[in-house]
Design an enzyme around this catalytic site. Structure first.
Site, short mmCIF file in Angstrom:
data_model
loop_
_atom_site.label_atom_id
_atom_site.label_comp_id
_atom_site.label_asym_id
_atom_site.label_seq_id
_atom_site.Cartn_x
_atom_site.Cartn_y
_atom_site.Cartn_z
N GLU A 126 -14.64 10.68 3.11
CA GLU A 126 -15.66 11.08 4.10
C GLU A 126 -15.96 12.56 3.99
O GLU A 126 -15.06 13.39 3.89
CB GLU A 126 -15.18 10.73 5.50
N HIS A 172 -1.63 7.67 12.18
CA HIS A 172 -2.41 7.95 10.97
C HIS A 172 -3.88 7.65 11.17
O HIS A 172 -4.67 7.73 10.23
CB HIS A 172 -1.86 7.14 9.80
N ASP A 180 0.84 -1.20 0.00
CA ASP A 180 0.00 0.00 0.00
C ASP A 180 0.88 1.25 0.00
O ASP A 180 0.84 2.08 0.91
CB ASP A 180 -0.93 -0.03 1.21
#
Length: 510
Positions: A232, A419, A105
């Site tokens: 979001e 994070h 990732d």
């Protein structure tokens, strides 16, 4: 584990590597995560063992003039067991890189933009907005045309390359919401200015070429990804530091867009290839380490191998910066369409939390951050963050608040913050929570996923709905730590100070 003060603890090990944990006593720390960390830190023995064998002439040259070392490790409050290396680990490596410590990732990170919309304006349109978000994100309506020249520019030069080639599809699809002038100005609000230097484009020729059309589409760009990735819509509901909030462009009541995503399939190509390559480079004749981590020296006869990895990693990172930019534009497009006007956005910050940094002050130093975000202090030169420190974005779980903080540049803690809130339950554990607890935990959430569980077409499709609810259980609020103790730990440790709190309005989950 030995506590140093109310926010810091020292973890002892036999490997001689200083390990500092940022966590108040009210932040849970799992034993499995500590065990996984110590496996990783045992890499120090492997580094010295290879050097010893090399000095004795028993293996072909690996290090050259001297071995690398693991100088220090810092753990952030969202620390928890990962896949090989715990999430929330910051490793200060000297003379080597570890592809597995970054994983697949590559350049996963956070992008936060503030809009000119208020929650009061948006709420009457929520049903229509959720429908448009689902269509744009999951039902083939991303509409992100890109030419081969644009794809190559993005991989080589990141957001700079994207701005320089925007004319290739100007006023087409999502590009109608892309303002090159504004995006160039926003680059000073992006970590690394949104571009990392590369040597070539690794094995991405087919991605660059795609269909060959000037307005070609692909399945990568504009993808949220799975797991804990999201987009979001949020509202600024508390301002703690008015001066910093003003500098960041955040005012009470404003609607923001937060995107958490990375390099999706491109990162998987880089991670998979170079983890295998690091394994191949391990000296023949030596027993392979039980911890499963394989290093690539950045000096000596194998330095070119590490350089190739870092270049490919940066290709994927440049893509990730572009991917997050488009995710925010997609959300802004959905709001514009339902409100019947153009929604304006202004970038607050974009920073990765899954990458290798090379601090300029120390040649041969490679700072690996795995699920940990940089927290630089005030810039020593003219910039938007000259007097505040850089924004530090810490999202909570679905349904919980998120926070924006201002970094303090605490080098003793490797200038690193968490994070997110961090998992308290593994995905497997979370998926077996009772249906009653699950329903109570999620009943007030507005979540947009690839399918609408309330759609008439899904009635009677128990197989699809069971899969949907299993995935939702894995990411439900109870699967994560509470955000307040985590953020307080960061503040109490002198890593960053709180600026604003954001409350969720609607969450897009892949």
């Amino acid at each position: 584990m030995r506590r140093q003060d109310s926010a810091l603890a020292r973890i002892e090990s036999r490997f001689g590597v200083p390990i500092t944990l940022i966590a108040r006593p009210d932040v849970s720390v799992e034993a499995e995560g500590i065990a996984e960390l110590l496996e990783f830190v045992s890499i120090q023995d492997t580094l010295l063992s290879i050097w010893d064998e090399e000095r004795k002439g028993r293996i072909t040259p690996f290090w050259g003039d001297g071995p690398g070392s693991l100088a220090a490790v810092v753990l952030t409050p969202d620390f928890h067991k990962g896949s090989g290396i715990p999430v929330g680990t910051v490793a200060d490596a000297r003379g080597f890189v570890v592809p597995r410590a970054v994983g697949n990732d590559v350049c996963c990170g956070m992008r936060l933009a503030v809009t000119d919309v208020t929650q009061e304006e948006l709420l009457p349109h929520m049903a229509a907005l959720k429908k448009r978000l689902r269509a744009i994100f999951f039902q083939g309506q991303r509409n992100i045309p890109m030419s081969p020249r644009q794809r190559e520019a993005l991989l080589r030069d990141g957001l700079w390359g994207l701005a320089e080639t925007a004319a290739d599809n100007q006023s087409t699809g999502i590009w109608r919401y892309y303002d090159p002038t504004r995006e160039l100005c926003d680059l000073e609000r992006v970590h690394f200015n949104g571009a990392l230097p590369t040597e070539d484009t690794f094995a991405f020729a087919s991605f660059i070429r795609a269909s060959g059309a000037n307005d070609g589409r692909d399945i990568q760009i504009g993808s949220v990804g799975g797991g804990n990735h999201f987009v979001e819509l949020q509202r600024v509901d508390e301002v703690v530091d008015g001066h910093a909030a003003h500098a960041f462009g955040l005012a009470r009541g404003a609607v923001t867009i937060m995107a958490h995503s990375g390099s999706v399939g491109l990162g998987h190509m880089v991670g998979g290839h170079f983890m295998a390559r690091a394994h191949e480079l391990y000296p023949r004749g030596l027993p392979h380490p039980a911890h499963g981590f394989y290093v690539m020296p950045t000096w000596g006869p194998l330095a070119a191998e590490a350089a190739a990895y870092l270049s490919a990693m940066r290709n994927a990172a440049n893509f990730a910066f572009g991917n997050r930019l488009f995710l925010v534009l997609m959300a802004a497009r959905a709001m514009s369409e339902v409100l019947g006007r153009t929604v304006e956005t202004r970038l607050v910050y974009d920073a990765p939390h899954n990458l290798i940094w090379e601090p300029e002050a120390r040649a041969g130093r490679f700072l690996h951050r795995k699920g940990a975000t940089p927290a630089p202090g005030p810039d020593p030169f003219a910039s938007p963050f000259q007097y505040t420190g850089h924004p530090v974005i810490i999202p909570g779980s679905m349904g919980d608040a998120s926070w924006v903080l201002a970094g303090l540049g605490n080098e003793a803690l490797l200038a690193s913050a968490c994070h997110g809130a961090g998992r308290s339950l593994t995905r497997g554990q979370a998926s077996h929570v009772s249906d009653t607890v699950y329903r109570e935990s999620t009943k007030k959430l507005d979540v947009v996923t690839p399918i609408d569980p309330e759609a008439p077409s899904l009635r009677g499709r128990r197989d699809i709905l069971e899969k949907y609810h299993r995935r939702m259980k894995e990411e439900a609020p109870y699967a994560y730590k509470a955000i307040t103790p985590v953020v307080r730990s960061v503040e109490d440790a002198g890593v960053a100070r709180r600026v604003v709190r954001l409350s969720p309005i609607a969450t897009v989950k892949g």
